[in-house]
Design an enzyme around this catalytic site. Structure first.
Site, PDB file in Angstrom:
ATOM      1  N   GLY A 161      68.276 143.591  36.875  1.00  0.00           N
ATOM      2  CA  GLY A 161      68.806 142.250  37.107  1.00  0.00           C
ATOM      3  C   GLY A 161      70.229 142.300  37.620  1.00  0.00           C
ATOM      4  N   GLY A 178      70.876 142.299  40.641  1.00  0.00           N
ATOM      5  CA  GLY A 178      70.899 141.498  41.872  1.00  0.00           C
ATOM      6  C   GLY A 178      70.628 142.315  43.118  1.00  0.00           C
ATOM      7  N   SER A 179      69.603 143.186  43.055  1.00  0.00           N
ATOM      8  CA  SER A 179      69.344 144.047  44.211  1.00  0.00           C
ATOM      9  C   SER A 179      68.894 143.237  45.422  1.00  0.00           C
ATOM     10  CB  SER A 179      68.318 145.128  43.891  1.00  0.00           C
ATOM     11  OG  SER A 179      67.176 144.572  43.310  1.00  0.00           O
ATOM     12  N   ASP A 210      75.483 135.991  42.782  1.00  0.00           N
ATOM     13  CA  ASP A 210      75.173 137.401  43.091  1.00  0.00           C
ATOM     14  C   ASP A 210      75.693 137.762  44.478  1.00  0.00           C
ATOM     15  OD1 ASP A 210      73.138 135.890  41.724  1.00  0.00           O
ATOM     16  OD2 ASP A 210      71.890 137.689  41.615  1.00  0.00           O
TER      17      ASP A 210
END
Ligand code: PMV
Length: 327
Positions: free
Chosen positions: A106, A108-109, A153
């Site tokens: 998580g 934020g790829s 993000d």
């Protein structure tokens, strides 16, 4: 000609969820980076190889980007390229990605991939890297794909460091935070941000005043930090994190595992602990003095978490000379 760019992941320090509803939040970037290699090709199509997203080869004509069924793993890159490729509609692009972090965390790829795709295309078209344009375009991409989201993000992946952030980039200011005292705990559970945001939105329809009051309180915690950052003790920063966790529990976005990790960290001596991001899974953060660090890490692990080694507040999107994944 080829371009390699990289962008960091992120962790929300204070104010997640409320940031979607107009309040400020604090976010920091994470040392693990997403790398993207882009080469122009003569056919006007997008080709993507993203083995860690289980995409061996994905192809689509540029003119059809964003149309028809878009696989979830490809959505951010496809929409990012759609938003920039009109500048050179006859030049296709072959993209490869490599991630230093699992999409599970998580961090934020997907957002980092969107930021990298825009930054790479900008440069392939002969323009210098323009961070504000990268942010705008990648934020538009998030809205295309998710229809919701503050873009926090995207801000962390683009600008890096630690930021006070308001949705859409209305506020974007670097700020200090005691990052060296933070410990990250991964819950082992993948959270789906959009599902959780929709659940919270549904609750907001039933209890609009309650939820807007919770968001306002979350915003107050962030403002308190921003206004008093220079004078707050580390114990007070921990207390703000605990208050924020209480409000996230009130939104019902924690989970048994996350709450157990948070309470275990506090019992082991952390000044404060809270979940980070949308909730239900992904990561939590604890703030602890150096002397308590080992105990807090052990407590998080015993409560079912994993403590990945990360550095926080790192540089945002940048161009790389090379990367071993792309030789
Ligand atoms: O994508 P996540 O799980 O890190 O969530 C980001 C923070 C939220 O406030 C929950 C969503 C958003 O878009 O700001």
């Amino acid at each position: 000609m080829s371009i390699i760019v990289s962008a960091p992941g992120k962790l929300v320090l204070l104010g997640e969820h409320a940031v979607v509803h107009g309040q400020p939040c604090l976010v920091t970037s994470v040392s693990q980076r997403l790398y993207l290699h882009a080469v122009p090709i003569e056919s006007p199509e997008l080709i993507v190889e993203a083995p860690q997203l289980h995409v061996s080869v994905y192809r689509k004509p540029l003119a059809e980007l964003g149309e028809g069924a878009v696989p979830k793993a490809m959505a951010f890159i496809e929409h990012a390229v759609r938003r920039v490729c009109f500048e050179r509609p006859h030049i296709g692009v072959h993209i490869r990605t490599h991630s230093e972090f699992s999409a599970q965390y998580g961090f934020g790829s997907s957002s980092a991939a969107a930021v990298c795709a825009v930054a790479a295309m900008q440069q392939l078209y002969g323009n210098p890297l323009d961070l504000n344009r990268v942010f705008e375009t990648a934020y538009g991409t998030v809205r295309d794909v998710q229809k919701t989201g503050s873009g926090v993000d995207i801000a962390a992946a683009t600008y890096g460091g630690t930021l006070v952030y308001e949705a859409g980039g209305r506020r974007l200011e670097p700020i200090a935070f005691p990052l060296a005292e933070l410990i990250v705990g991964y819950s082992g559970v993948k959270a789906d941000t959009v599902t959780i945001l929709n659940e919270v939105a549904d609750r907001a329809r039933r209890y609009p005043d309650v939820l807007s009051s919770i968001y306002a309180l979350m915003g107050q915690l962030v403002r308190r930090y921003v206004d008093d950052a220079a004078t707050l003790s580390i114990a007070e920063v921990g207390e703000l994190m605990n208050l924020n966790q209480g409000l996230l529990e009130a939104l019902d976005v924690s989970s048994t595992r996350l709450s157990a990790m948070v309470h275990a960290a506090r019992a082991a001596g952390a000044y404060g602990a809270k979940l980070s991001g949308a909730g239900r899974g992904d990561c939590m953060l604890a703030l602890a003095a150096n002397r308590s660090r080992a105990d807090v890490e052990e407590a998080i692990t015993t409560a079912g978490g994993e403590v990945p080694a990360v550095r926080l507040g790192v540089e945002g999107v940048r161009t790389e000379a090379s990367h071993p994944a792309f030789v």
